[in-house]
Design an enzyme around this catalytic site. Sequence first.
Site, PDB file in Angstrom:
ATOM      1  N   ILE A 105      42.815  38.178  43.668  1.00 56.81           N
ATOM      2  CA  ILE A 105      43.970  38.030  42.779  1.00 56.81           C
ATOM      3  C   ILE A 105      44.097  39.201  41.810  1.00 56.81           C
ATOM      4  O   ILE A 105      45.157  39.434  41.247  1.00 56.81           O
ATOM      5  CB  ILE A 105      43.891  36.680  42.033  1.00 56.81           C
ATOM      6  N   HIS A 130      36.998  28.983  38.702  1.00 56.12           N
ATOM      7  CA  HIS A 130      36.666  28.472  37.377  1.00 56.12           C
ATOM      8  C   HIS A 130      35.355  27.700  37.394  1.00 56.12           C
ATOM      9  O   HIS A 130      34.919  27.189  36.364  1.00 56.12           O
ATOM     10  CB  HIS A 130      37.796  27.585  36.852  1.00 56.12           C
TER      11      HIS A 130
END
Length: 772
Positions: free
Chosen positions: A443, A706
Amino acid sequence: MLTNNLGYPRIGSKRELKKACEQYWSGNSTIQELVQTGREIRKQNWEMQKEAGINLIPSNDFSFYDQVLDLSLTVGAIPKRYHEVILNKGNTELDLYFAMARGYQKDGLDITAMEMTKWFDTNYHYIVPEFLKDQQFKLFSTKLLDEYQESVRLGIKTKPVIIGPVSYLLLGKEKESGFDRIDLIRNLLPVYLELLKKLEEQHVEWVQFDEPFLSLDLTEKDRKAFKYVYAEIKKRFPRLKILLATYFGALQDNKELALSLPVHTLHIDLVRSPEQLKEILADIPAYMGLSLGLVDGRNIWKNDFDASLTLIKSAADKIGHDRLMISPSCSLIHSPCDLELETNEAVLSAEIKQWLSFARQKIDEVAVLNELALNIKTAIPKLKANKIANESRKSSDLIHNNAVKQRVAGITVEDDQRKNTFAVRQQLQKQALNLPLFPTTTIGSFPQTQEVRSWRAKYKKGDLSAEEYNELIKKETEETIRFQEDAGIDVLVHGEFERNDMVEYFGEQLAGFTFTKNGWVQSYGSRCVKPPVIYGDVYRPLPMTVKWSAFAQSLTNKWVKGMLTGPVTILQWSFVRNDQPRSETCTQIALAIRDEVVDLEKAGIKIIQIDEPAIREGLPLRKSDWQDYLQWAVRAFRISASGVKDDTQIHTHMCYSEFNDIIQNISDMDADVITIECSRSQMELLDAFANFKYPNEIGPGVYDIHSPRVPAKEEMVFLLQKAQKVIPSAQLWVNPDCGLKTRHWDETKKALIEMVSAAKVLREYVEEAVTL
């Protein structure tokens, strides 16, 4: 008239909580040390508010990770996959709590984290409760009770804060079909009643119930749940004073419902919706008090005391001072801690600083407004100073730039359209880029180690020269390019080692922005961001990313993506000027990003990613207001992306968003490739794209960045196969679900190698199918 605060930042003025949590997670401190840090932050917050003159000081607004997760633990809504964590006697309640937030990968267990999404239209993330059809609740954690007792021992009788039961259920997600989560209200309410009984036994006077869903569209079933809950609470606890807090918008068609509830005081947000005060005053029952949310809990501009006093007077004239409270509009967790920490005028000028107010100052504003409303003469000099500061902002030469305004006014229809449709562009891009099936990419960011962050700090202090700093960044960038090549990733990124934050980095190079040194705000868990402040008209004086993108591209024969943050996200994740429409500011930013996109293409960058993770969070809370926002938000993205040739591929990235209800608008953005978070939802978010028959290419995130856990190749293959069932293989990309900035190198390398292997397995399956 009372002064009231709904919640205060829990990170500590110097991010003490972030550091303490990360030290504990890394094994470098004990749980006792972590708990002590939390205790010290709470003590400082309570004592400061008491000294400032706040009558109703919140407790249970502190959290080690997230207030919604706190409540899930409190009411025992613990998904079954974590029960083995509970059974391990070496784990504490906090370890279970962090496992739910971050995942758990030790003791032979590999457990995924709970889903995370945005808290209404803010940049705060909460942990989404998971509900089953037969969900049972029980009092599991006594955090709320413990923190109230802790405040009492300090000589401060606080007001416990808890998310209301209706909003809690609506914040969650059904994990199996065949039921509506609001149907669980009768299972959940007994735990609330048990908590209230224990609070009453401790002689609690006030309890704050946060019910922000009263500012949203509700079903008839939701409305009945509100009536049932608060009737039961009143019946069981007639002497307990319930403050029902609504915020982030107007009550509108829920006004009659809210005013019918048997609560002592109703809190309303008069920053987002000052016009609702007149309607509420016309119908408020005689038994109900009103908390006026006058001080902006979500932005950093100094309160206009004259405007606030006008609203206070209209309320006092109608129902009297005795039934009124003066409050911030919402919890102050969305504000930085203390403006007085901003002592460096080279970072934040004195002229702009005088226009600002952080959480500590907002507490003072609440107290001063109360004094002014009661005609306490010692407050008059503060009123005069407030007028001077606000007038200074209106007349300052820093604010307006006529050239920027003229450029915005001159935008044409052609400026927000690509030259040809995606079908035409896709073929040109395939020829130009020559990528394999299931192309792999990331990303954007790669791990920013302590060492990398120290280079930036030393450079800013002058301990490293520009030449020395650039050489270090070049070396780190090259090593990252080489790793990606060796790992077999198809579309590379430069790693963003020169960047501090995906919005701050751009804001530092755009006119109309300023910054703070210590203006940190919690985004999720230990993740804090330092939003820029947009105070004036925005434009791009010079190229911002071309140098590093071109350098990275020069190192490899593979394509390197140019990485930009989109105009809507820059807007959403900044503190935005409130003297003109947000749409106007967003369009100014879009033109600045457009200039950067064009320059990247000129520098030989054929793939450019314009991240827009905040598109959905910017949606107004009421669906009736969506179209106006979506029209200007989508247009801003298209303006930023439409200055390039057809064979230049535009990507965008969105995370933690539900897309079903805005999928047409996502399609209207017309990005060639969209990458989205899908791993925590087990590819559920792809259903919206499949049902819509989304025509462009999609990269569903195949692992959760995360969480520190490293997923196996087989897990990612499984997720990709689920994706294949709803999205054609020719449209699928393979990527993590977000940037890798906060991860460690070891886990990042292992995970990406597994990801590339998963893509290769999918290619082999397709080749075999073709052969057969």
